[in-house]
Design a protein around this motif. Structure first.
Motif, PDB file in Angstrom:
ATOM      1  N   LYS A   5       0.811  -1.216   0.000  1.00  0.00           N
ATOM      2  CA  LYS A   5       0.000   0.000   0.000  1.00  0.00           C
ATOM      3  C   LYS A   5       0.845   1.267   0.000  1.00  0.00           C
ATOM      4  O   LYS A   5       0.308   2.363  -0.102  1.00  0.00           O
ATOM      5  CB  LYS A   5      -0.912  -0.002   1.228  1.00  0.00           C
ATOM      6  CG  LYS A   5      -1.945  -1.119   1.224  1.00  0.00           C
ATOM      7  CD  LYS A   5      -2.797  -1.074   2.484  1.00  0.00           C
ATOM      8  CE  LYS A   5      -3.832  -2.189   2.491  1.00  0.00           C
ATOM      9  NZ  LYS A   5      -4.655  -2.174   3.728  1.00  0.00           N
ATOM     10  N   GLY A   6       2.158   1.121   0.123  1.00  0.00           N
ATOM     11  CA  GLY A   6       3.013   2.280   0.278  1.00  0.00           C
ATOM     12  C   GLY A   6       3.656   2.733  -1.004  1.00  0.00           C
ATOM     13  O   GLY A   6       3.072   2.681  -2.088  1.00  0.00           O
ATOM     14  N   ILE A   7       4.915   3.144  -0.880  1.00  0.00           N
ATOM     15  CA  ILE A   7       5.574   3.837  -1.978  1.00  0.00           C
ATOM     16  C   ILE A   7       5.782   2.954  -3.211  1.00  0.00           C
ATOM     17  O   ILE A   7       5.913   3.446  -4.327  1.00  0.00           O
ATOM     18  CB  ILE A   7       6.915   4.412  -1.475  1.00  0.00           C
ATOM     19  CG1 ILE A   7       7.457   5.444  -2.452  1.00  0.00           C
ATOM     20  CG2 ILE A   7       7.934   3.303  -1.238  1.00  0.00           C
ATOM     21  CD1 ILE A   7       8.612   6.237  -1.901  1.00  0.00           C
ATOM     22  N   PHE A   8       5.812   1.617  -3.038  1.00  0.00           N
ATOM     23  CA  PHE A   8       6.069   0.730  -4.170  1.00  0.00           C
ATOM     24  C   PHE A   8       4.808   0.078  -4.727  1.00  0.00           C
ATOM     25  O   PHE A   8       4.905  -0.832  -5.555  1.00  0.00           O
ATOM     26  CB  PHE A   8       7.077  -0.354  -3.765  1.00  0.00           C
ATOM     27  CG  PHE A   8       8.385   0.184  -3.284  1.00  0.00           C
ATOM     28  CD1 PHE A   8       8.764   0.036  -1.963  1.00  0.00           C
ATOM     29  CD2 PHE A   8       9.227   0.864  -4.144  1.00  0.00           C
ATOM     30  CE1 PHE A   8       9.960   0.551  -1.510  1.00  0.00           C
ATOM     31  CE2 PHE A   8      10.429   1.383  -3.696  1.00  0.00           C
ATOM     32  CZ  PHE A   8      10.802   1.228  -2.377  1.00  0.00           C
ATOM     33  N   SER A   9       3.656   0.507  -4.281  1.00  0.00           N
ATOM     34  CA  SER A   9       2.419  -0.162  -4.710  1.00  0.00           C
ATOM     35  C   SER A   9       2.246  -0.140  -6.220  1.00  0.00           C
ATOM     36  O   SER A   9       1.925  -1.168  -6.837  1.00  0.00           O
ATOM     37  CB  SER A   9       1.214   0.494  -4.031  1.00  0.00           C
ATOM     38  OG  SER A   9       1.177   1.888  -4.312  1.00  0.00           O
ATOM     39  N   ASP A  10       2.467   1.002  -6.848  1.00  0.00           N
ATOM     40  CA  ASP A  10       2.282   1.087  -8.290  1.00  0.00           C
ATOM     41  C   ASP A  10       3.465   0.487  -9.041  1.00  0.00           C
ATOM     42  O   ASP A  10       3.313  -0.003 -10.167  1.00  0.00           O
ATOM     43  CB  ASP A  10       2.071   2.543  -8.700  1.00  0.00           C
ATOM     44  CG  ASP A  10       1.365   2.662 -10.045  1.00  0.00           C
ATOM     45  OD1 ASP A  10       0.229   2.154 -10.144  1.00  0.00           O
ATOM     46  OD2 ASP A  10       1.942   3.225 -10.983  1.00  0.00           O
ATOM     47  N   THR A  11       4.644   0.503  -8.414  1.00  0.00           N
ATOM     48  CA  THR A  11       5.800  -0.170  -9.014  1.00  0.00           C
ATOM     49  C   THR A  11       5.507  -1.650  -9.196  1.00  0.00           C
ATOM     50  O   THR A  11       5.842  -2.241 -10.235  1.00  0.00           O
ATOM     51  CB  THR A  11       7.041   0.015  -8.119  1.00  0.00           C
ATOM     52  OG1 THR A  11       7.373   1.394  -8.064  1.00  0.00           O
ATOM     53  CG2 THR A  11       8.225  -0.770  -8.643  1.00  0.00           C
ATOM     54  N   ILE A  12       4.894  -2.259  -8.200  1.00  0.00           N
ATOM     55  CA  ILE A  12       4.530  -3.673  -8.285  1.00  0.00           C
ATOM     56  C   ILE A  12       3.604  -3.922  -9.463  1.00  0.00           C
ATOM     57  O   ILE A  12       3.778  -4.868 -10.241  1.00  0.00           O
ATOM     58  CB  ILE A  12       3.884  -4.137  -6.968  1.00  0.00           C
ATOM     59  CG1 ILE A  12       4.932  -4.144  -5.851  1.00  0.00           C
ATOM     60  CG2 ILE A  12       3.253  -5.522  -7.110  1.00  0.00           C
ATOM     61  CD1 ILE A  12       4.360  -4.405  -4.471  1.00  0.00           C
ATOM     62  N   VAL A  13       2.617  -3.051  -9.626  1.00  0.00           N
ATOM     63  CA  VAL A  13       1.682  -3.177 -10.751  1.00  0.00           C
ATOM     64  C   VAL A  13       2.421  -3.096 -12.080  1.00  0.00           C
ATOM     65  O   VAL A  13       2.167  -3.887 -13.003  1.00  0.00           O
ATOM     66  CB  VAL A  13       0.599  -2.078 -10.667  1.00  0.00           C
ATOM     67  CG1 VAL A  13      -0.285  -2.091 -11.918  1.00  0.00           C
ATOM     68  CG2 VAL A  13      -0.262  -2.258  -9.423  1.00  0.00           C
TER      69      VAL A  13
END
Length: 385
Positions: free
Chosen positions: A71-79
């Motif tokens: 849910k934090g700073i890497f949430s969209d990176t994972i996507v």
């Protein structure tokens, strides 16, 4: 940005319009592709290693635990990474029990190389050496301790571990890593993947460009939201705090140590004329693109401390309106930009604002990136070197 005069068809009057600078010759996707192909050119050791690891596997698993990370700073990176791998024909393995004891050659573990104790991962140490892995390097690694360097070397010396880094200065550093008396060219396991460009605040971005607040209506001169490291605290003590008496200290500023609640962050960015980034540790390091990504769609003018990366400077300057300044010149850069905003017509400023927003909106075609860099994925296993 380029200003031109046109005749208004309705009124017959002359109006000023603004278009992207003629030097803006690439979009964000072109930039991403250029970075990846630079680090992993056809026929190179990095290219061959990537082809082999990504071909012998059929699945991938996000080797990350902890909802704070998701849910934090890497949430969209994972996507974005999931889109990349699925776009290259790999299937996501959701088996949460997978670890280094049962991993197979057909499953790649995706592991965040974040050197912080609060972000656990499932694969560390010698037992993971031969397991197919992609290490997502997210740090301004120059200046970190030897443990961080050891993790890069360990991955590079594994026949099945790839390193996806976001920075060209990190890539150049990796060409000659001295560790335990030996020198390693770990760049042969690297691909530059700009995964720190993200849209994690997309739910609170302005819904369309009409919601972008014009500069003249913004009540805050400059903002910075992020961890207040010692270096940033020193910057505030020297230039920002009211008792310093500097020109910057007389501006209306908003410096915060965190980004919660997000609704307040959205309001802060939307009401700021300038969004600042001061490096967390050292100047000659990778760009803090996750900070840029947070405020890129709120319409503020970005002023960033000069960084060590070279590949992105021209594009970010000419296409994204980025202003760069050395640490001690940031206050002057802010004052100059505020003066420019005050002295430039509203129509020209609005044109700049909309042009930059439209450039960011194009984004990166994550699902096509690996295919464009590595070519078609083979359907069977390969023994390529």
């Amino acid at each position: 940005m380029k200003t031109s005069l046109q005749i208004d068809s309705d009124s017959g009057g002359v109006i000023e319009t603004t278009t992207p600078s003629p030097s803006c010759k690439s979009n964000l996707n072109d930039m991403a592709l250029s970075m990846a192909t630079y680090s992993t050119p056809v026929g190179s050791n990095s290219f061959l290693k990537h082809k082999r690891v990504l071909t012998q596997a059929t699945k991938f698993h996000m080797s990350v635990t902890g909802q704070h990370l998701i849910k934090g700073i890497f949430s969209d990176t994972i996507v974005n990474i999931i889109q990349m791998l699925k776009g290259y024909g790999l299937e996501q393995n959701f088996n949460e029990t997978i670890d280094s004891d049962i991993a197979h050659n057909d499953t790649i573990l995706i592991d965040f190389a974040v050197f912080a104790k609060q972000i656990p991962t499932k694969c560390r140490g010698s037992k993971c050496h031969s397991i197919p892995r992609i290490s997502l390097q997210t740090e301004q690694i120059i200046g970190l301790n030897a443990q961080a360097h050891a993790s890069v070397v360990e991955c590079h010396t594994s026949p099945n571990c790839l390193i996806w880094d976001f920075s060209d200065i990190n890539f150049e550093w990796a060409k000659s890593i001295v560790y335990n008396g030996k020198t390693y060219n770990a760049s042969e396991s690297f691909m530059i993947v700009p995964h720190m460009f993200h849209n994690r605040l997309k739910d609170i971005y302005p819904k369309d460009e009409n919601e972008l607040v014009p500069y003249q209506e913004r009540s805050t001169d400059a903002v910075f939201y992020g961890l207040l490291t010692r270096r940033r605290q020193q910057f505030m003590s020297k230039y920002v705090n009211k008792d310093t008496g500097t020109s910057l200290s007389r501006c209306k500023l908003d410096f915060r140590k965190n980004m919660r609640p997000v609704g307040s962050v959205a309001k802060g960015y939307s009401n700021a004329k300038i969004c600042l980034v001061v490096h967390s540790r050292i100047a000659d390091s990778a760009g803090e693109y996750h900070r840029i990504s947070d405020f890129k769609r709120f319409g503020c003018v970005p002023i960033m401390e000069t960084f060590g990366d070279k590949m992105l400077v021209e594009t970010l300057s000419s296409c994204a309106g980025m202003k760069f300044a050395d640490y001690d010149d940031i206050p002057n850069a802010v004052i100059r930009e505020l003066k420019r905003i005050n002295e430039t017509s509203a129509d020209i400023l609005r044109g700049e604002q909309l042009s930059i927003d439209r450039w960011w909106n194009v984004g990166i075609e994550w699902n096509n990136l690996l295919g464009q860099v590595l070519g078609p994925r083979s359907t069977g296993n390969t023994n390529a070197a």
